[in-house]
Design a protein around this motif. Structure first.
Motif, short mmCIF file in Angstrom:
data_model
loop_
_atom_site.label_atom_id
_atom_site.label_comp_id
_atom_site.label_asym_id
_atom_site.label_seq_id
_atom_site.Cartn_x
_atom_site.Cartn_y
_atom_site.Cartn_z
N GLY A 1 0.79 -1.21 0.00
CA GLY A 1 0.00 0.00 0.00
C GLY A 1 0.83 1.27 0.00
O GLY A 1 1.96 1.30 0.49
N GLY B 1 0.34 5.82 0.28
CA GLY B 1 -0.61 6.80 0.76
C GLY B 1 -0.02 8.19 0.84
O GLY B 1 1.16 8.41 0.57
N TYR C 1 0.06 11.70 3.42
CA TYR C 1 -0.14 12.30 4.72
C TYR C 1 0.25 13.76 4.61
O TYR C 1 0.94 14.16 3.67
CB TYR C 1 0.73 11.60 5.77
CG TYR C 1 0.32 10.17 6.03
CD1 TYR C 1 0.63 9.16 5.12
CD2 TYR C 1 -0.38 9.81 7.18
CE1 TYR C 1 0.25 7.85 5.33
CE2 TYR C 1 -0.76 8.50 7.41
CZ TYR C 1 -0.44 7.53 6.48
OH TYR C 1 -0.83 6.23 6.70
N LEU D 1 -3.33 11.55 8.40
CA LEU D 1 -3.69 10.78 7.23
C LEU D 1 -4.49 11.63 6.26
O LEU D 1 -5.44 12.33 6.66
CB LEU D 1 -4.53 9.57 7.65
CG LEU D 1 -5.26 8.83 6.52
CD1 LEU D 1 -4.26 8.07 5.66
CD2 LEU D 1 -6.32 7.90 7.08
N THR E 1 -5.04 6.62 1.69
CA THR E 1 -4.21 5.46 1.37
C THR E 1 -4.91 4.62 0.31
O THR E 1 -6.13 4.68 0.14
CB THR E 1 -3.94 4.58 2.60
OG1 THR E 1 -5.18 4.09 3.11
CG2 THR E 1 -3.20 5.35 3.69
N THR F 1 -9.43 1.93 -0.80
CA THR F 1 -8.94 3.25 -0.44
C THR F 1 -9.48 3.65 0.93
O THR F 1 -10.51 3.15 1.38
CB THR F 1 -9.35 4.30 -1.47
OG1 THR F 1 -10.77 4.33 -1.58
CG2 THR F 1 -8.74 4.01 -2.83
N ASN G 1 3.88 8.14 1.32
CA ASN G 1 4.32 7.03 2.16
C ASN G 1 4.19 5.70 1.40
O ASN G 1 3.19 5.47 0.71
CB ASN G 1 3.50 6.97 3.43
CG ASN G 1 3.80 5.74 4.27
OD1 ASN G 1 3.09 4.74 4.22
ND2 ASN G 1 4.87 5.81 5.04
N ASP H 1 4.07 1.78 2.31
CA ASP H 1 3.89 0.92 3.47
C ASP H 1 4.97 -0.14 3.57
O ASP H 1 5.61 -0.32 4.59
CB ASP H 1 2.51 0.28 3.40
CG ASP H 1 2.22 -0.57 4.62
OD1 ASP H 1 1.61 -1.63 4.48
OD2 ASP H 1 2.62 -0.17 5.73
#
Length: 126
Positions: A33, A35, A37, A47, A50, A58, A97, A99
């Protein structure tokens, strides 16, 4: 080695739109994943959105639901954030980001978690 790089930030008037991009480069084997931020000097990193590895799932922060859309181009290891109806309170540094990632470092495959880009500034002001 891998690099996470954001682009697309800038200055926009309230009500306007911006599209952020984040590309992961390197000898990548797989990415889970990804995303977005955001952070301001007054607040902790929060957040934004994501997206799962296959792009089907999502998740959005409450402040951006209905206005922002996250999408992913897995073939290009790129994630996008379409931001519409921008408000002054959306002003922040936006960070990409990753994961979890698996990549080849020249000696073998390694796995790394929680990679971050350096961020791109979004300013919403008239």
């Amino acid at each position: 080695q891998v690099q996470v790089k954001e682009s697309g930030g800038g200055l926009v008037q309230p009500g306007g739109s911006l599209r952020l991009s984040c590309t992961v480069s390197g000898s990548i084997h797989s990415i889970s994943g990804m995303g977005w931020y955001r952070q301001t000097p007054e607040h902790q990193r929060e957040l934004v959105a994501t997206v799962s590895n296959d792009g089907r799932s999502t998740n959005y922060g409450d402040a951006v639901k209905g206005r922002f859309t996250i999408s992913k181009d897995s073939a290009k290891n790129t994630v996008f954030l379409q931001m519409n109806s921008l408000k002054p309170e959306d002003t922040a540094v936006y960070y990409c980001n990753v994961d979890r990632i698996s990549y080849y470092n020249g000696a073998g495959f390694v796995r790394d978690d929680d990679l971050w880009g350096r961020g791109t500034q979004v300013t919403v002001s008239s």
